[in-house]
Design a protein around this motif. Structure first.
Motif, PDB file in Angstrom:
ATOM      1  N   SER A   1     -19.161  56.051  73.970  1.00 42.62           N
ATOM      2  CA  SER A   1     -18.842  57.475  74.028  1.00 42.62           C
ATOM      3  C   SER A   1     -20.131  58.289  74.059  1.00 42.62           C
ATOM      4  CB  SER A   1     -17.999  57.879  72.811  1.00 42.62           C
ATOM      5  OG  SER A   1     -17.815  59.275  72.772  1.00 42.62           O
ATOM      6  N   PHE A   2     -20.225  59.179  75.043  1.00 36.58           N
ATOM      7  CA  PHE A   2     -21.342  60.114  75.124  1.00 36.58           C
ATOM      8  C   PHE A   2     -20.830  61.484  74.724  1.00 36.58           C
ATOM      9  CE2 PHE A   2     -22.673  56.670  77.817  1.00 36.58           C
ATOM     10  CZ  PHE A   2     -24.056  56.639  77.740  1.00 36.58           C
ATOM     11  N   GLY A   3     -21.227  61.922  73.528  1.00 42.57           N
ATOM     12  CA  GLY A   3     -20.879  63.265  73.098  1.00 42.57           C
ATOM     13  C   GLY A   3     -21.799  64.288  73.733  1.00 42.57           C
ATOM     14  N   SER A   4     -21.670  65.522  73.355  1.00 39.52           N
ATOM     15  CA  SER A   4     -22.450  66.599  73.948  1.00 39.52           C
ATOM     16  C   SER A   4     -23.942  66.288  73.891  1.00 39.52           C
ATOM     17  CB  SER A   4     -22.174  67.913  73.206  1.00 39.52           C
ATOM     18  OG  SER A   4     -22.961  68.952  73.726  1.00 39.52           O
ATOM     19  N   GLY A   5     -24.595  66.373  75.037  1.00 45.99           N
ATOM     20  CA  GLY A   5     -26.035  66.160  75.094  1.00 45.99           C
ATOM     21  C   GLY A   5     -26.472  64.716  75.137  1.00 45.99           C
ATOM     22  N   GLY A   6     -25.549  63.780  75.360  1.00 50.20           N
ATOM     23  CA  GLY A   6     -25.930  62.382  75.514  1.00 50.20           C
ATOM     24  C   GLY A   6     -26.343  62.126  76.957  1.00 50.20           C
ATOM     25  N   GLU A   7     -27.646  62.102  77.244  1.00 47.09           N
ATOM     26  CA  GLU A   7     -28.103  62.127  78.628  1.00 47.09           C
ATOM     27  C   GLU A   7     -29.265  61.158  78.880  1.00 47.09           C
ATOM     28  OE1 GLU A   7     -28.945  66.257  79.487  1.00 47.09           O
ATOM     29  OE2 GLU A   7     -26.835  66.631  79.921  1.00 47.09           O
ATOM     30  N   TYR A   8     -29.439  60.852  80.171  1.00 53.84           N
ATOM     31  CA  TYR A   8     -30.578  60.087  80.684  1.00 53.84           C
ATOM     32  C   TYR A   8     -30.717  58.706  80.048  1.00 53.84           C
ATOM     33  CZ  TYR A   8     -31.878  64.499  82.866  1.00 53.84           C
ATOM     34  OH  TYR A   8     -31.858  65.654  83.617  1.00 53.84           O
ATOM     35  N   SER A   9     -29.610  58.108  79.654  1.00 51.07           N
ATOM     36  CA  SER A   9     -29.640  56.748  79.128  1.00 51.07           C
ATOM     37  C   SER A   9     -29.195  55.763  80.201  1.00 51.07           C
ATOM     38  CB  SER A   9     -28.745  56.626  77.889  1.00 51.07           C
ATOM     39  OG  SER A   9     -29.309  57.338  76.792  1.00 51.07           O
TER      40      SER A   9
ATOM     41  N   SER B   1     -21.914  65.418  79.029  1.00 49.24           N
ATOM     42  CA  SER B   1     -23.027  64.463  79.044  1.00 49.24           C
ATOM     43  C   SER B   1     -23.218  63.961  80.471  1.00 49.24           C
ATOM     44  CB  SER B   1     -22.746  63.290  78.113  1.00 49.24           C
ATOM     45  OG  SER B   1     -22.670  63.718  76.780  1.00 49.24           O
ATOM     46  N   SER B   2     -24.390  64.187  81.015  1.00 49.04           N
ATOM     47  CA  SER B   2     -24.652  63.848  82.409  1.00 49.04           C
ATOM     48  C   SER B   2     -25.972  63.083  82.548  1.00 49.04           C
ATOM     49  CB  SER B   2     -24.687  65.120  83.260  1.00 49.04           C
ATOM     50  OG  SER B   2     -23.447  65.793  83.224  1.00 49.04           O
ATOM     51  N   HIS B   3     -26.214  62.631  83.792  1.00 49.85           N
ATOM     52  CA  HIS B   3     -27.485  62.007  84.186  1.00 49.85           C
ATOM     53  C   HIS B   3     -27.708  60.642  83.541  1.00 49.85           C
ATOM     54  CE1 HIS B   3     -28.203  65.986  85.766  1.00 49.85           C
ATOM     55  NE2 HIS B   3     -28.224  66.500  84.546  1.00 49.85           N
ATOM     56  N   ASN B   4     -26.647  59.979  83.099  1.00 50.50           N
ATOM     57  CA  ASN B   4     -26.770  58.604  82.633  1.00 50.50           C
ATOM     58  C   ASN B   4     -26.579  57.661  83.818  1.00 50.50           C
ATOM     59  OD1 ASN B   4     -26.872  59.024  79.572  1.00 50.50           O
ATOM     60  ND2 ASN B   4     -25.037  60.169  80.156  1.00 50.50           N
ATOM     61  N   THR B   5     -27.219  56.491  83.761  1.00 42.42           N
ATOM     62  CA  THR B   5     -27.119  55.508  84.835  1.00 42.42           C
ATOM     63  C   THR B   5     -26.412  54.270  84.309  1.00 42.42           C
ATOM     64  OG1 THR B   5     -29.151  56.337  85.858  1.00 42.42           O
ATOM     65  CG2 THR B   5     -28.416  54.136  86.482  1.00 42.42           C
TER      66      THR B   5
ATOM     67  N   PHE C   1     -31.027  60.743  74.151  1.00 40.90           N
ATOM     68  CA  PHE C   1     -31.532  60.653  75.513  1.00 40.90           C
ATOM     69  C   PHE C   1     -32.414  59.419  75.677  1.00 40.90           C
ATOM     70  CE2 PHE C   1     -34.139  63.188  72.740  1.00 40.90           C
ATOM     71  CZ  PHE C   1     -35.403  62.637  72.893  1.00 40.90           C
ATOM     72  N   ASN C   2     -32.470  58.924  76.907  1.00 42.46           N
ATOM     73  CA  ASN C   2     -33.373  57.830  77.274  1.00 42.46           C
ATOM     74  C   ASN C   2     -33.209  56.592  76.383  1.00 42.46           C
ATOM     75  OD1 ASN C   2     -35.285  60.479  78.112  1.00 42.46           O
ATOM     76  ND2 ASN C   2     -35.205  58.813  79.593  1.00 42.46           N
ATOM     77  N   ASN C   3     -31.976  56.283  76.046  1.00 46.01           N
ATOM     78  CA  ASN C   3     -31.696  55.055  75.314  1.00 46.01           C
ATOM     79  C   ASN C   3     -31.245  53.963  76.278  1.00 46.01           C
ATOM     80  OD1 ASN C   3     -31.931  55.974  72.364  1.00 46.01           O
ATOM     81  ND2 ASN C   3     -30.579  57.522  73.259  1.00 46.01           N
ATOM     82  N   THR C   4     -31.417  52.726  75.872  1.00 42.85           N
ATOM     83  CA  THR C   4     -31.025  51.582  76.695  1.00 42.85           C
ATOM     84  C   THR C   4     -29.941  50.785  75.977  1.00 42.85           C
ATOM     85  OG1 THR C   4     -33.219  51.407  77.707  1.00 42.85           O
ATOM     86  CG2 THR C   4     -31.814  49.456  77.771  1.00 42.85           C
ATOM     87  N   ILE C   5     -28.820  50.562  76.670  1.00 42.76           N
ATOM     88  CA  ILE C   5     -27.710  49.765  76.146  1.00 42.76           C
ATOM     89  C   ILE C   5     -27.546  48.584  77.095  1.00 42.76           C
ATOM     90  CG2 ILE C   5     -25.261  49.775  75.560  1.00 42.76           C
ATOM     91  CD1 ILE C   5     -25.485  52.805  75.128  1.00 42.76           C
ATOM     92  N   PHE C   6     -27.895  47.377  76.627  1.00 46.10           N
ATOM     93  CA  PHE C   6     -28.077  46.238  77.523  1.00 46.10           C
ATOM     94  C   PHE C   6     -27.529  44.959  76.901  1.00 46.10           C
ATOM     95  CE2 PHE C   6     -31.266  42.867  78.853  1.00 46.10           C
ATOM     96  CZ  PHE C   6     -30.769  42.699  80.136  1.00 46.10           C
ATOM     97  N   GLN C   7     -26.738  44.233  77.681  1.00 46.55           N
ATOM     98  CA  GLN C   7     -26.236  42.901  77.324  1.00 46.55           C
ATOM     99  C   GLN C   7     -25.454  42.862  76.019  1.00 46.55           C
ATOM    100  OE1 GLN C   7     -29.411  39.956  77.552  1.00 46.55           O
ATOM    101  NE2 GLN C   7     -28.761  39.404  79.607  1.00 46.55           N
ATOM    102  N   ASN C   8     -24.682  43.895  75.753  1.00 50.44           N
ATOM    103  CA  ASN C   8     -23.803  43.891  74.588  1.00 50.44           C
ATOM    104  C   ASN C   8     -22.390  43.468  74.998  1.00 50.44           C
ATOM    105  OD1 ASN C   8     -25.620  45.438  72.507  1.00 50.44           O
ATOM    106  ND2 ASN C   8     -25.726  46.614  74.413  1.00 50.44           N
ATOM    107  N   LYS C   9     -21.631  42.985  74.024  1.00 48.44           N
ATOM    108  CA  LYS C   9     -20.202  42.744  74.218  1.00 48.44           C
ATOM    109  C   LYS C   9     -19.465  43.779  73.389  1.00 48.44           C
ATOM    110  CE  LYS C   9     -18.565  38.615  74.666  1.00 48.44           C
ATOM    111  NZ  LYS C   9     -18.150  37.208  74.439  1.00 48.44           N
ATOM    112  N   ILE C  10     -18.748  44.668  74.059  1.00 47.03           N
ATOM    113  CA  ILE C  10     -18.088  45.811  73.423  1.00 47.03           C
ATOM    114  C   ILE C  10     -16.597  45.659  73.683  1.00 47.03           C
ATOM    115  CG2 ILE C  10     -18.018  48.330  73.323  1.00 47.03           C
ATOM    116  CD1 ILE C  10     -20.879  48.214  74.625  1.00 47.03           C
TER     117      ILE C  10
END
Length: 359
Positions: free
Chosen positions: A223-231, A250-254, A206-215
């Protein structure tokens, strides 16, 4: 005559043994585990040179290193630390303020293990051909930066908070490039993640930041598995993956400001509802077919996100008509000097070995 024959056979046997063992003599055997003790002493090898709080390898070593002392620099000096496939390479357990840099780590169960240890830096290492490249557990405020992490099963795994994974090359890891499990408030910034089974995976995180990566070119980009939220996932290039995003409960991600280009499938969402825009900024979808009648750079109609088994009505309400400015997502990652440096280093090593061991 018989004596001459026996002498000839003996010489041939000696020659054969020499030829078989010759390729192995350059790797110094450390025995088992090398320790940097709490009192500053080194046990298990004479191939680590100490200068104050800096410990430097002076040759390749086969074995493991355990650091028991705080506030030290462990410098591989571009030497190779090689395992037997079962042990761990470098272990930091319940110690702080360690810098591990300039190692070539290969053939370990885990290349670098960090357990209950804070404020450490892992920089400029080549970590390949292990089961897992790096594993951080119950550790905070660590930085993993400018490493080349490739050809492992998993690249990096985190089970902690407040760590940073910054500007690494993470490629050709067969399972997961970056794996967060039960991890919160971590920053994943400026990495190049390519040709992994899953590029970045978050489970119960939760509450992780994924920014300016090349994927690029993964089975699943993020991939957001069960409980991956608010990131927050913003200003990344996510291209040429089988799935750009996958969600499972997994919900509530922006998610906004990303370039989603030429993915076979953009989103696979199961029992998940997320926010696909922020402050009137959506994402660029290469398969969006809408129009922009008012010329504001955003589509007139939403980009709809299909969710199963029921439709949550998820949509990017402000899909971008053009890719995000490449000043926000650099065309070339800032760590591009690292591979060039590695090539130069390997060339120097080869020349040195040829001079020391002329054929």
């Amino acid at each position: 005559m018989i004596g001459e024959t026996r002498a000839t056979l003996l010489l041939l046997m000696i020659l054969c043994v020499t030829l078989v063992t010759f390729p192995q003599i350059e790797m110094v055997k450390a025995g088992s585990t090398i320790y940097i003790r709490a009192d500053g002493s080194v046990d298990g090898t004479d191939r680590i040179q100490r200068d104050g709080d800096t410990y430097t390898l002076i040759s390749d070593i086969s074995g493991s290193i355990v650091v028991e002392r705080d506030n030290v620099v462990l410098n591989g000096a571009d030497c190779r630390l090689h395992g037997d496939g079962n042990e761990n390479g470098i272990t930091l357990s319940n110690i702080n303020n360690i810098t591990v840099r300039n190692f070539e780590l290969s053939n370990f169960n885990i290349g670098i293990v960090v357990m209950g240890s804070d404020n450490n830096k892992i920089l400029l290492n080549i970590i390949t051909d292990n089961f897992r490249g790096l594993d951080l557990t119950a550790s905070e405020d660590n930085t993993i930066s400018e490493n080349y992490i490739a050809y492992n099963t998993d690249g990096v795994a985190l089970e902690n908070v407040n760590n940073s994974i910054v500007e690494n090359t993470i490629t050709e890891n067969s399972n997961i490039g970056i794996f967060l499990y039960g991890a919160g408030y971590n920053n994943i910034i400026g990495n190049y993640v390519e040709n992994c089974g899953t590029g970045i995976k978050l489970v119960e995180s939760f509450n992780n930041t994924i920014f300016q990566n090349k994927i690029v070119g993964n089975g699943e980009g993020i991939s957001f598995g069960s409980g991956g939220e608010y990131s927050t996932v913003h200003y990344n290039l996510i291209a040429d993956n089988a799935y750009a995003f996958a969600f499972l409960a997994s919900s509530h991600n922006t998610i906004f400001g990303n370039n989603l280009i030429n993915n076979t499938n953009q989103v696979n969402a199961w029992i998940s509802s997320n926010n696909w825009n922020y402050d009137s900024i959506g994402n660029y979808w290469s398969n969006y077919n809408g129009t922009d009648s008012d010329g504001d750079g955003k589509g007139d109609t939403p980009y709809m996100i299909s969710t199963s088994p029921e439709d949550y009505g998820d949509a990017d309400n402000y899909p971008l008509m053009e890719p995000v400015d490449d000043t926000l997502i650099p065309e070339f990652p800032s760590w591009i000097i690292l591979p060039l440096f590695l090539v130069a280093t390997m060339s120097a090593i080869i020349v040195k070995k040829r001079l020391l061991h002329p054929r």
